[in-house]
Design a protein around this motif. Structure first.
Motif, PDB file in Angstrom:
ATOM      1  N   ILE A 168     -42.680 -14.250   8.458  1.00 60.75           N
ATOM      2  CA  ILE A 168     -43.872 -13.949   7.969  1.00 60.75           C
ATOM      3  C   ILE A 168     -44.495 -12.419   8.182  1.00 60.75           C
ATOM      4  CG2 ILE A 168     -46.457 -14.677   7.800  1.00 60.75           C
ATOM      5  CD1 ILE A 168     -44.169 -16.716   9.792  1.00 60.75           C
ATOM      6  N   VAL A 169     -44.541 -11.687   6.912  1.00 62.42           N
ATOM      7  CA  VAL A 169     -45.133 -10.204   6.698  1.00 62.42           C
ATOM      8  C   VAL A 169     -46.381 -10.391   6.792  1.00 62.42           C
ATOM      9  CG1 VAL A 169     -44.594  -7.933   6.013  1.00 62.42           C
ATOM     10  CG2 VAL A 169     -42.533  -9.719   6.182  1.00 62.42           C
ATOM     11  N   VAL A 170     -47.001  -9.751   7.441  1.00 69.58           N
ATOM     12  CA  VAL A 170     -48.480  -9.810   7.356  1.00 69.58           C
ATOM     13  C   VAL A 170     -49.174  -8.224   7.488  1.00 69.58           C
ATOM     14  CG1 VAL A 170     -50.833 -10.554   8.561  1.00 69.58           C
ATOM     15  CG2 VAL A 170     -48.740 -11.727   8.627  1.00 69.58           C
ATOM     16  N   ASP A 171     -50.091  -8.182   6.391  1.00 68.11           N
ATOM     17  CA  ASP A 171     -50.939  -6.673   6.408  1.00 68.11           C
ATOM     18  C   ASP A 171     -51.717  -6.621   7.595  1.00 68.11           C
ATOM     19  OD1 ASP A 171     -52.020  -4.381   5.480  1.00 68.11           O
ATOM     20  OD2 ASP A 171     -53.374  -5.268   3.936  1.00 68.11           O
ATOM     21  N   ALA A 172     -51.573  -5.336   8.278  1.00 71.18           N
ATOM     22  CA  ALA A 172     -52.307  -5.246   9.478  1.00 71.18           C
ATOM     23  C   ALA A 172     -53.143  -4.145   9.378  1.00 71.18           C
ATOM     24  CB  ALA A 172     -51.469  -5.321  10.830  1.00 71.18           C
ATOM     25  N   GLY A 173     -53.661  -3.818   8.383  1.00 75.60           N
ATOM     26  CA  GLY A 173     -54.486  -2.560   8.053  1.00 75.60           C
ATOM     27  C   GLY A 173     -53.467  -1.319   7.275  1.00 75.60           C
ATOM     28  N   THR A 232     -47.654  -2.909   8.796  1.00 69.29           N
ATOM     29  CA  THR A 232     -47.339  -4.316   8.529  1.00 69.29           C
ATOM     30  C   THR A 232     -46.876  -4.848   9.832  1.00 69.29           C
ATOM     31  OG1 THR A 232     -45.119  -3.886   7.645  1.00 69.29           O
ATOM     32  CG2 THR A 232     -46.768  -4.199   6.056  1.00 69.29           C
ATOM     33  N   ARG A 233     -46.811  -6.003  10.058  1.00 71.29           N
ATOM     34  CA  ARG A 233     -46.586  -6.857  11.053  1.00 71.29           C
ATOM     35  C   ARG A 233     -45.546  -8.031  10.812  1.00 71.29           C
ATOM     36  NH1 ARG A 233     -50.147  -7.429  16.336  1.00 71.29           N
ATOM     37  NH2 ARG A 233     -50.050  -5.124  16.745  1.00 71.29           N
ATOM     38  N   THR A 234     -44.375  -8.226  11.306  1.00 75.63           N
ATOM     39  CA  THR A 234     -43.536  -9.418  10.874  1.00 75.63           C
ATOM     40  C   THR A 234     -43.282 -10.295  12.243  1.00 75.63           C
ATOM     41  OG1 THR A 234     -42.169  -8.030   9.842  1.00 75.63           O
ATOM     42  CG2 THR A 234     -41.052  -9.848  10.450  1.00 75.63           C
ATOM     43  N   TYR A 235     -43.597 -11.669  12.068  1.00 78.24           N
ATOM     44  CA  TYR A 235     -43.715 -12.769  12.804  1.00 78.24           C
ATOM     45  C   TYR A 235     -42.605 -13.422  12.321  1.00 78.24           C
ATOM     46  CZ  TYR A 235     -48.321 -10.846  14.002  1.00 78.24           C
ATOM     47  OH  TYR A 235     -49.478 -10.007  14.427  1.00 78.24           O
ATOM     48  N   GLU A 236     -42.067 -14.529  13.332  1.00 80.61           N
ATOM     49  CA  GLU A 236     -40.971 -15.430  13.204  1.00 80.61           C
ATOM     50  C   GLU A 236     -41.026 -16.712  13.738  1.00 80.61           C
ATOM     51  OE1 GLU A 236     -36.677 -14.461  14.509  1.00 80.61           O
ATOM     52  OE2 GLU A 236     -36.681 -13.596  12.466  1.00 80.61           O
ATOM     53  N   ARG A 295     -45.247 -25.912  17.885  1.00 84.74           N
ATOM     54  CA  ARG A 295     -46.111 -25.016  17.649  1.00 84.74           C
ATOM     55  C   ARG A 295     -46.454 -24.605  16.407  1.00 84.74           C
ATOM     56  NH1 ARG A 295     -42.045 -21.777  20.747  1.00 84.74           N
ATOM     57  NH2 ARG A 295     -40.236 -22.648  19.772  1.00 84.74           N
ATOM     58  N   THR A 296     -47.527 -23.963  16.230  1.00 79.12           N
ATOM     59  CA  THR A 296     -47.868 -23.504  14.856  1.00 79.12           C
ATOM     60  C   THR A 296     -48.480 -22.008  14.831  1.00 79.12           C
ATOM     61  OG1 THR A 296     -48.840 -25.698  14.564  1.00 79.12           O
ATOM     62  CG2 THR A 296     -49.705 -24.201  12.967  1.00 79.12           C
ATOM     63  N   ALA A 297     -48.181 -21.242  13.817  1.00 81.68           N
ATOM     64  CA  ALA A 297     -48.595 -20.016  13.344  1.00 81.68           C
ATOM     65  C   ALA A 297     -49.567 -20.129  12.274  1.00 81.68           C
ATOM     66  CB  ALA A 297     -47.378 -18.876  13.158  1.00 81.68           C
ATOM     67  N   ARG A 298     -50.813 -19.648  12.359  1.00 79.19           N
ATOM     68  CA  ARG A 298     -51.787 -19.675  11.186  1.00 79.19           C
ATOM     69  C   ARG A 298     -52.124 -18.044  10.924  1.00 79.19           C
ATOM     70  NH1 ARG A 298     -54.060 -23.880  14.380  1.00 79.19           N
ATOM     71  NH2 ARG A 298     -53.745 -25.611  13.389  1.00 79.19           N
ATOM     72  N   THR A 315     -54.905 -14.064   2.321  1.00 77.59           N
ATOM     73  CA  THR A 315     -55.042 -12.866   1.622  1.00 77.59           C
ATOM     74  C   THR A 315     -54.205 -11.755   2.423  1.00 77.59           C
ATOM     75  OG1 THR A 315     -57.191 -12.686   2.921  1.00 77.59           O
ATOM     76  CG2 THR A 315     -57.193 -13.542   0.711  1.00 77.59           C
ATOM     77  N   ARG A 316     -53.941 -11.830   3.691  1.00 75.58           N
ATOM     78  CA  ARG A 316     -53.025 -10.864   4.453  1.00 75.58           C
ATOM     79  C   ARG A 316     -51.333 -11.256   4.505  1.00 75.58           C
ATOM     80  NH1 ARG A 316     -56.164  -6.552   5.659  1.00 75.58           N
ATOM     81  NH2 ARG A 316     -58.277  -7.166   6.686  1.00 75.58           N
ATOM     82  N   VAL A 317     -51.127 -12.243   3.891  1.00 77.58           N
ATOM     83  CA  VAL A 317     -49.820 -12.507   3.829  1.00 77.58           C
ATOM     84  C   VAL A 317     -49.043 -11.701   2.720  1.00 77.58           C
ATOM     85  CG1 VAL A 317     -47.815 -14.226   3.765  1.00 77.58           C
ATOM     86  CG2 VAL A 317     -49.983 -14.536   5.358  1.00 77.58           C
ATOM     87  N   LEU A 318     -48.079 -10.805   3.180  1.00 76.61           N
ATOM     88  CA  LEU A 318     -47.619 -10.265   1.977  1.00 76.61           C
ATOM     89  C   LEU A 318     -46.098 -10.811   1.709  1.00 76.61           C
ATOM     90  CD1 LEU A 318     -47.732  -6.589   3.508  1.00 76.61           C
ATOM     91  CD2 LEU A 318     -49.137  -7.617   2.061  1.00 76.61           C
TER      92      LEU A 318
END
Length: 92
Positions: free
Chosen positions: A8-13, A16-20, A52-55, A59-62
């Motif tokens: 998951i690539v997220v806009d962090a201002g 970007t941050r990538t989570y797996e 486990r869950t990641a939320r 609107t922030r998910v790229l």
């Protein structure tokens, strides 16, 4: 399936941050859902229990990249085991 993963690539201002999220054990899988403006990625057992869950706010998910484990082809399996799928192991 063990090894299935979702990135998951997220806009962090200003960056970007990538989570797996990875299916860490045999018999587990990774499921994604988008509900009410929230992207939810969960690791689930065979019985359907969520481990486990990641939320993330939708609107922030790229990008949401699902990367399943490559399944073994029948020919590769036959070469590795030395027999075809139709053979009975007791008669070989």
């Amino acid at each position: 399936m063990k090894g299935d993963r979702v990135e998951i690539v997220v806009d962090a201002g200003d960056t970007t941050r990538t989570y797996e999220v990875v299916a860490s054990r045999a018999g587990r899988r990774v499921e994604t859902a988008v509900r009410r403006g929230v992207v939810e990625v969960s690791e689930v057992t065979r019985s359907g229990s969520v481990v486990r869950t990641a939320r993330f706010m939708a609107t922030r998910v790229l990008a949401l990249v699902e990367q399943p484990v490559p399944r073994e082809e029948a020919a590769e399996r036959e070469a590795r085991t030395g027999r075809s799928l139709g053979e009975d192991p007791e008669t070989s």
